[in-house]
Design a protein around this motif. Structure first.
Motif, PDB file in Angstrom:
ATOM      1  N   LYS B  13      39.551  46.060  51.134  1.00  0.00           N
ATOM      2  CA  LYS B  13      38.338  45.741  50.384  1.00  0.00           C
ATOM      3  C   LYS B  13      37.688  44.513  51.012  1.00  0.00           C
ATOM      4  CE  LYS B  13      38.338  48.598  46.768  1.00  0.00           C
ATOM      5  NZ  LYS B  13      37.156  49.422  46.371  1.00  0.00           N
ATOM      6  N   GLN B  17      34.290  42.416  45.896  1.00  0.00           N
ATOM      7  CA  GLN B  17      34.454  43.752  45.334  1.00  0.00           C
ATOM      8  C   GLN B  17      35.490  43.753  44.207  1.00  0.00           C
ATOM      9  OE1 GLN B  17      35.247  46.190  48.948  1.00  0.00           O
ATOM     10  NE2 GLN B  17      33.382  47.304  48.377  1.00  0.00           N
ATOM     11  N   GLN B  18      35.578  44.907  43.560  1.00  0.00           N
ATOM     12  CA  GLN B  18      36.538  45.105  42.487  1.00  0.00           C
ATOM     13  C   GLN B  18      37.526  46.183  42.931  1.00  0.00           C
ATOM     14  OE1 GLN B  18      36.457  48.170  40.477  1.00  0.00           O
ATOM     15  NE2 GLN B  18      38.154  47.568  39.178  1.00  0.00           N
ATOM     16  N   THR B  20      41.044  48.734  41.567  1.00  0.00           N
ATOM     17  CA  THR B  20      41.972  49.223  40.541  1.00  0.00           C
ATOM     18  C   THR B  20      43.194  49.810  41.225  1.00  0.00           C
ATOM     19  OG1 THR B  20      40.208  49.730  38.965  1.00  0.00           O
ATOM     20  CG2 THR B  20      42.318  50.825  38.640  1.00  0.00           C
ATOM     21  N   ARG B  63      40.241  37.278  35.922  1.00  0.00           N
ATOM     22  CA  ARG B  63      39.716  38.394  36.704  1.00  0.00           C
ATOM     23  C   ARG B  63      40.819  39.404  37.070  1.00  0.00           C
ATOM     24  NH1 ARG B  63      40.120  37.640  42.212  1.00  0.00           N
ATOM     25  NH2 ARG B  63      41.123  35.676  42.817  1.00  0.00           N
ATOM     26  N   ASN B  77      43.612  45.745  37.415  1.00  0.00           N
ATOM     27  CA  ASN B  77      42.235  45.600  37.878  1.00  0.00           C
ATOM     28  C   ASN B  77      42.018  44.167  38.350  1.00  0.00           C
ATOM     29  OD1 ASN B  77      41.028  48.272  36.941  1.00  0.00           O
ATOM     30  ND2 ASN B  77      41.935  47.503  35.055  1.00  0.00           N
ATOM     31  N   ASN B  79      38.827  41.783  39.682  1.00  0.00           N
ATOM     32  CA  ASN B  79      37.386  41.634  39.918  1.00  0.00           C
ATOM     33  C   ASN B  79      37.120  40.503  40.906  1.00  0.00           C
ATOM     34  OD1 ASN B  79      36.667  43.637  38.045  1.00  0.00           O
ATOM     35  ND2 ASN B  79      36.884  42.176  36.358  1.00  0.00           N
ATOM     36  N   ALA B  80      35.934  40.521  41.475  1.00  0.00           N
ATOM     37  CA  ALA B  80      35.482  39.424  42.341  1.00  0.00           C
ATOM     38  C   ALA B  80      36.565  39.038  43.335  1.00  0.00           C
ATOM     39  CB  ALA B  80      35.068  38.228  41.486  1.00  0.00           C
ATOM     40  N   LEU B  81      36.988  40.002  44.139  1.00  0.00           N
ATOM     41  CA  LEU B  81      38.098  39.789  45.066  1.00  0.00           C
ATOM     42  C   LEU B  81      37.860  38.602  45.995  1.00  0.00           C
ATOM     43  CD1 LEU B  81      38.877  43.505  45.917  1.00  0.00           C
ATOM     44  CD2 LEU B  81      40.475  41.875  44.881  1.00  0.00           C
TER      45      LEU B  81
END
Lengths: 110, 112
Positions: B13, B17-18, B20, B63, B77, B79-81
């Motif tokens: 990624k 990005q996010q 899962t 996050r 999950n 978020n905001a990698l």
């Protein structure tokens, strides 16, 4: 906080006995686990001590002293396939928070 | 064979990005924990779910979130990698709390 310490690396000879030590802060831990992890693989469960004393499982034994915050994993009749990282992990009284040590990388030499 | 499977095996990624990550546990394993393992270090506890509710959390920001489903599957999950999120993510399950956990093979996440 809850900290777990282990030696970073150890080396032993095939057929020998090796003891991997683990020390931890005594407050808050209800049991101690040992896991084996080969490079690039998931940890696999070896032993669980919740009471003081020695637990023996074939070539592997684990010892716990809760009052001293000390555990060790004893590996007998070392084989080349025992070369791996050995992780010591504590769990709190509610089984909620698992804390792993940094792992001890054991190299078994011929 | 631990009966715990994770997917995907590898994932790449980019920052922001996010993602899962998924885990499928053995039937009857009511407890699932997620860990982050950086190279050469021990696993760091992210959180644990017990019977579909969060049951404990390590020192990770909000996050990082999760879900556990009635069919013994779960998700992590993120978020905001960030670049520092690059690691092996491990899922582990057990029939109940305070019992030995069985690990999946992990998802290796790389952030570019």
């Amino acid at each position: 906080g809850q900290n777990i310490d282990q030696p970073t690396e150890m080396t032993a000879t095939e057929g020998a006995i090796v003891q991997i030590n683990c020390t931890y802060q005594t407050s808050g831990f209800n049991g101690l686990f040992w896991y084996q992890q080969h490079a690039g693989e998931a940890p696999t469960f070896l032993s669980y001590n919740v009471l003081d004393g020695l637990e023996e499982k074939g070539r592997f034994s684990s010892f716990l002293s809760r009052s001293k915050g000390y555990s060790y994993l004893l590996l007998k009749e070392l084989q080349m396939k025992d070369s791996a990282s050995y992780l010591c992990a504590g769990v709190d009284n509610y089984g909620q928070n698992f804390v792993f040590g940094p792992g001890t990388r054991l190299s078994v030499l011929p | 064979e631990t009966g715990v499977t994770q997917s995907p095996t590898h994932l790449i990624k980019t920052r922001g990005q996010q993602v899962t990550l998924r885990c499928s546990s053995q039937s009857g394993h009511n407890t699932v924990s997620w860990y982050q393992q950086a190279l050469g270090q021990g696993p760091q506890f992210i959180f644990q779910y017990y019977r579909e509710e969060e049951n404990g959390r390590g020192n990770f920001p909000p996050r990082f979130s999760g879900l556990q489903f009635p069919n013994y599957s779960s998700e992590l999950n993120v978020n905001a990698l960030e670049l520092d999120d690059s690691a092996l993510y491990l899922c582990a399950s057990s029939p109940d709390r305070n019992q030995p956990q069985h690990f999946g093979d992990g998802t290796r996440l790389s952030i570019l």
